[in-house]
Write a protein that holds these residues in place. Structure first.
Motif, PDB file in Angstrom:
ATOM      1  N   PRO A  29      56.674  77.124  86.871  1.00 55.80           N
ATOM      2  CA  PRO A  29      57.939  76.756  87.174  1.00 55.80           C
ATOM      3  C   PRO A  29      59.097  78.057  86.813  1.00 55.80           C
ATOM      4  O   PRO A  29      58.779  78.782  85.864  1.00 55.80           O
ATOM      5  N   ALA A  30      60.119  77.954  87.342  1.00 62.96           N
ATOM      6  CA  ALA A  30      60.892  79.346  86.752  1.00 62.96           C
ATOM      7  C   ALA A  30      61.079  79.294  86.004  1.00 62.96           C
ATOM      8  O   ALA A  30      62.180  77.451  85.398  1.00 62.96           O
ATOM      9  N   GLY A  31      61.483  79.535  85.159  1.00 58.09           N
ATOM     10  CA  GLY A  31      62.499  79.550  83.931  1.00 58.09           C
ATOM     11  C   GLY A  31      63.895  80.158  83.480  1.00 58.09           C
ATOM     12  O   GLY A  31      64.083  80.550  84.520  1.00 58.09           O
ATOM     13  N   ALA A  47      54.140  75.044  80.167  1.00 57.62           N
ATOM     14  CA  ALA A  47      54.691  74.276  81.293  1.00 57.62           C
ATOM     15  C   ALA A  47      54.092  72.708  81.004  1.00 57.62           C
ATOM     16  O   ALA A  47      54.758  71.415  80.872  1.00 57.62           O
ATOM     17  N   ALA A  48      52.670  73.408  80.638  1.00 60.55           N
ATOM     18  CA  ALA A  48      52.439  72.109  80.586  1.00 60.55           C
ATOM     19  C   ALA A  48      52.340  71.401  79.458  1.00 60.55           C
ATOM     20  O   ALA A  48      52.243  69.864  79.317  1.00 60.55           O
ATOM     21  N   ASP A  49      52.401  71.987  78.480  1.00 57.46           N
ATOM     22  CA  ASP A  49      52.455  71.838  76.958  1.00 57.46           C
ATOM     23  C   ASP A  49      54.091  71.506  77.071  1.00 57.46           C
ATOM     24  O   ASP A  49      54.119  70.184  76.068  1.00 57.46           O
ATOM     25  N   ASN A  50      54.817  71.491  77.402  1.00 58.66           N
ATOM     26  CA  ASN A  50      56.172  71.053  78.003  1.00 58.66           C
ATOM     27  C   ASN A  50      56.250  69.797  77.863  1.00 58.66           C
ATOM     28  O   ASN A  50      56.500  68.533  77.627  1.00 58.66           O
ATOM     29  N   ARG A  51      55.452  69.425  79.342  1.00 61.54           N
ATOM     30  CA  ARG A  51      55.122  67.720  80.452  1.00 61.54           C
ATOM     31  C   ARG A  51      54.699  67.272  79.278  1.00 61.54           C
ATOM     32  O   ARG A  51      55.051  65.966  79.164  1.00 61.54           O
ATOM     33  N   ARG A  52      53.682  67.728  78.129  1.00 57.79           N
ATOM     34  CA  ARG A  52      52.746  66.686  77.524  1.00 57.79           C
ATOM     35  C   ARG A  52      53.425  66.461  76.566  1.00 57.79           C
ATOM     36  O   ARG A  52      53.463  65.014  76.085  1.00 57.79           O
ATOM     37  N   VAL A  53      54.658  67.308  75.801  1.00 57.99           N
ATOM     38  CA  VAL A  53      55.804  66.542  74.198  1.00 57.99           C
ATOM     39  C   VAL A  53      56.117  65.797  75.150  1.00 57.99           C
ATOM     40  O   VAL A  53      56.557  64.830  74.201  1.00 57.99           O
ATOM     41  N   ALA A  54      56.911  65.751  76.345  1.00 59.78           N
ATOM     42  CA  ALA A  54      58.092  64.524  77.127  1.00 59.78           C
ATOM     43  C   ALA A  54      57.433  63.693  76.784  1.00 59.78           C
ATOM     44  O   ALA A  54      57.905  62.077  76.181  1.00 59.78           O
ATOM     45  N   ALA A  70      53.325  73.420  71.681  1.00 59.30           N
ATOM     46  CA  ALA A  70      53.793  73.912  72.291  1.00 59.30           C
ATOM     47  C   ALA A  70      55.003  75.246  72.010  1.00 59.30           C
ATOM     48  O   ALA A  70      55.223  75.786  72.394  1.00 59.30           O
ATOM     49  N   LEU A  71      54.915  74.909  70.646  1.00 63.98           N
ATOM     50  CA  LEU A  71      55.667  76.298  70.275  1.00 63.98           C
ATOM     51  C   LEU A  71      54.874  77.485  69.750  1.00 63.98           C
ATOM     52  O   LEU A  71      55.494  78.626  69.500  1.00 63.98           O
ATOM     53  N   GLN A  72      53.039  76.876  69.340  1.00 62.61           N
ATOM     54  CA  GLN A  72      52.628  78.447  69.307  1.00 62.61           C
ATOM     55  C   GLN A  72      52.547  79.318  71.262  1.00 62.61           C
ATOM     56  O   GLN A  72      52.030  80.118  70.857  1.00 62.61           O
ATOM     57  N   ARG A  73      52.109  77.812  71.734  1.00 65.85           N
ATOM     58  CA  ARG A  73      52.878  78.801  73.294  1.00 65.85           C
ATOM     59  C   ARG A  73      53.513  79.575  73.520  1.00 65.85           C
ATOM     60  O   ARG A  73      53.648  80.424  74.200  1.00 65.85           O
ATOM     61  N   ALA A  74      54.959  79.069  73.425  1.00 66.37           N
ATOM     62  CA  ALA A  74      55.868  79.890  73.437  1.00 66.37           C
ATOM     63  C   ALA A  74      56.361  81.480  72.968  1.00 66.37           C
ATOM     64  O   ALA A  74      56.249  81.863  74.012  1.00 66.37           O
TER      65      ALA A  74
END
Length: 498
Positions: A53-55, A413-420, A471-475
């Motif tokens: 997805p676009a950032g 993007a997948a990590d952010n969905r998982r966090v949510a 997610a932080l490390q992935r960022a």
């Protein structure tokens, strides 16, 4: 086979097959007709967009210093300290200084003529023992002679051999510079990932200590119930085993956190500082949104891509130098000589006479490598193979960079969905725990039910903590994959590279 050279980034010339047996008579034709044929372009094609997805659009300066997007002053200070004084940063700076020194020597070798200065001096003492047959013309005494010669050799760059060599030298330095920037960008990413790993461990340790407290309360309650005969002894044994497991988890996390803090101190160049000098708060924020990016920007932003491109240009320039070695070499050789001699005078015994002379010469040499042509062609073949390897390495580096960037964006993007999702589950578990706590306070539920509800909530928090830390490390990995952490327009000076 083909001969390859580079005109511009990503563009390559290919030379057609050449006869292996070149005679002296064919050399003149080679020198007159040249050796360039139709060019070809290196394959650096990339898709127009990423599948992720676009950032969010970020200015270039934000990507250069991506760590400021986390709004964490401690992280910013750690990275800036590491870039200034860590062993990795100082090692990268020393390698860049070495590359600069090597280039300086190569430039002097190319442009400063060869100037051997030679001199000689001698002193001879002559003692006359018997000159009955010499007619009285031989004089004894000291004779001295001095000479100095200054000869210069300067190759005329009529066919561009020196210019081609300078392209290779400059591109070698450019490759060293991009390697230096890549090392610094990797260092910043490693510091950030280690920092977030330590903070994740701190939060997990805090949750583990709370779980240990809950397990201890459950074990005490089960033991009391078993003592009163209200429950089986096996239930108390199971609760005691759960407490031991929680205690072991706390001990393991405490050790991991200590190791992570020490590793982080070593990474930033503060390895001798005490662990207390590096506080790690047990708090994790959400990862910043992924930056908007296009695949084509990797060719300008990724230092490893720029390094591979520079090494291809250097190899191509070296190939050009080897090809030009087939052509004649024109050399100017001016010279200057001084000489002086002192000897006993024949006309005035007991005195000396001296003579001085000076001479200058100028000449030109023409060297045609007729007998060396087979060796020169073998050198061209070898350099052509090295250039082809550099071209393939450049293409592979581009494709690898694209794969890393797209993979990091998709995983973030997948990590952010998982966090949510886990955040929503943690909120539900917290609501359930709060209801059981109020019920226990009102006497509607027993202590075991309240503790079990809190235990479920703590488990949900632990899962959310792990997802947030990942997610932080992935960022961080995403910013690194997109080429963040350095400015492509800034050329590091010798002072700023330390």
């Amino acid at each position: 086979m083909s001969f390859v050279a580079t005109d511009a980034p990503g563009h390559v010339r290919a030379f057609g097959p050449r006869a292996r047996a070149i005679t002296a008579s064919g050399f003149a034709a080679l020198a007159l007709t040249g050796c360039v044929s139709a060019p070809r372009q290196a394959d650096t094609r990339l898709p127009a967009a990423y599948e992720a997805p676009a950032g969010v659009a970020l200015p270039d300066q934000a990507l250069d210093r991506w760590w400021t997007a986390f709004n964490d002053p401690a992280l910013t200070q750690l990275i800036e300290t590491a870039l200034a004084q860590s062993p990795d940063a100082r090692l990268a700076a020393a390698r860049l200084d070495e590359a600069r020194a090597v280039r300086g020597g190569q430039v002097r070798q190319l442009y400063i003529p060869s100037t051997p200065l030679t001199g000689a001096a001698s002193k001879t003492h002559t003692k006359i023992i018997d000159q009955s047959g010499a007619g009285g013309f031989t004089q004894g005494g000291d004779s001295e002679s001095y000479s100095a010669n200054f000869d210069v050799s300067w190759e005329l760059d009529l066919i561009g051999r020196r210019r081609a060599a300078m392209k290779s030298v400059n591109n070698d330095l450019a490759a060293a510079r991009f390697n230096h920037e890549g090392a610094r960008a990797a260092l910043a990413a490693n510091v950030a990932q280690s920092y977030f790993q330590a903070r994740t461990l701190a939060v997990q340790l805090d949750d583990a200590r709370q779980s240990e407290r809950i397990a201890g309360s459950l074990a005490d309650t089960s033991a009391e119930r078993s003592r009163r005969g209200l429950s089986a002894g096996s239930e108390a044994d199971r609760a005691a085993a759960d407490r031991a497991q929680a205690q072991a988890q706390v001990a393991g996390l405490e050790a991991e956190l200590q190791v992570a803090r020490r590793s982080l101190l070593i990474l930033v160049g503060r390895g001798v500082d005490p662990l207390a000098s590096l506080p790690v708060p047990a708090v994790l924020a959400d990862a910043p949104p992924a930056p908007a990016a296009i695949p084509g920007a990797l060719l300008a932003r990724r230092p490893d891509v720029r390094e591979a491109q520079a090494r291809l240009a250097s190899a191509s320039a070296n190939l050009n130098v080897n090809e030009l070695a087939l052509f004649p070499t024109f050399t100017l050789a001016p010279g200057l000589g001084l000489a002086k001699s002192v000897s006993p005078s024949f006309l005035s015994p007991g005195t000396t006479s001296s003579t001085s002379s000076s001479a200058w010469t100028i000449g030109a040499n023409l060297s045609i490598p007729v007998l060396n042509i087979p060796t020169l062609l073998a050198n061209i073949d070898a350099q052509n193979a090295r250039t082809e390897q550099a071209a393939v390495t450049y293409e592979k580096t581009v494709q690898t960079a694209f794969g890393e960037a797209e993979g990091a964006l998709l995983q973030l993007a997948a990590d952010n969905r998982r966090v949510a999702l886990l955040a929503a589950g943690e909120a539900r578990a917290a609501t359930g725990y709060e209801a059981n706590r109020k019920g226990y306070a009102a006497g509607l539920t027993d202590l075991t039910s309240a503790l079990q509800a809190e235990q479920s909530w703590r488990a949900a928090r632990t899962a959310l903590t792990g997802a947030r830390g990942q997610a932080l490390q992935r960022a961080v990995q995403t910013y690194k994959a997109l080429g963040g952490g350095w400015s492509p327009d800034a050329v590091p000076s010798k002072a700023s590279s330390r």
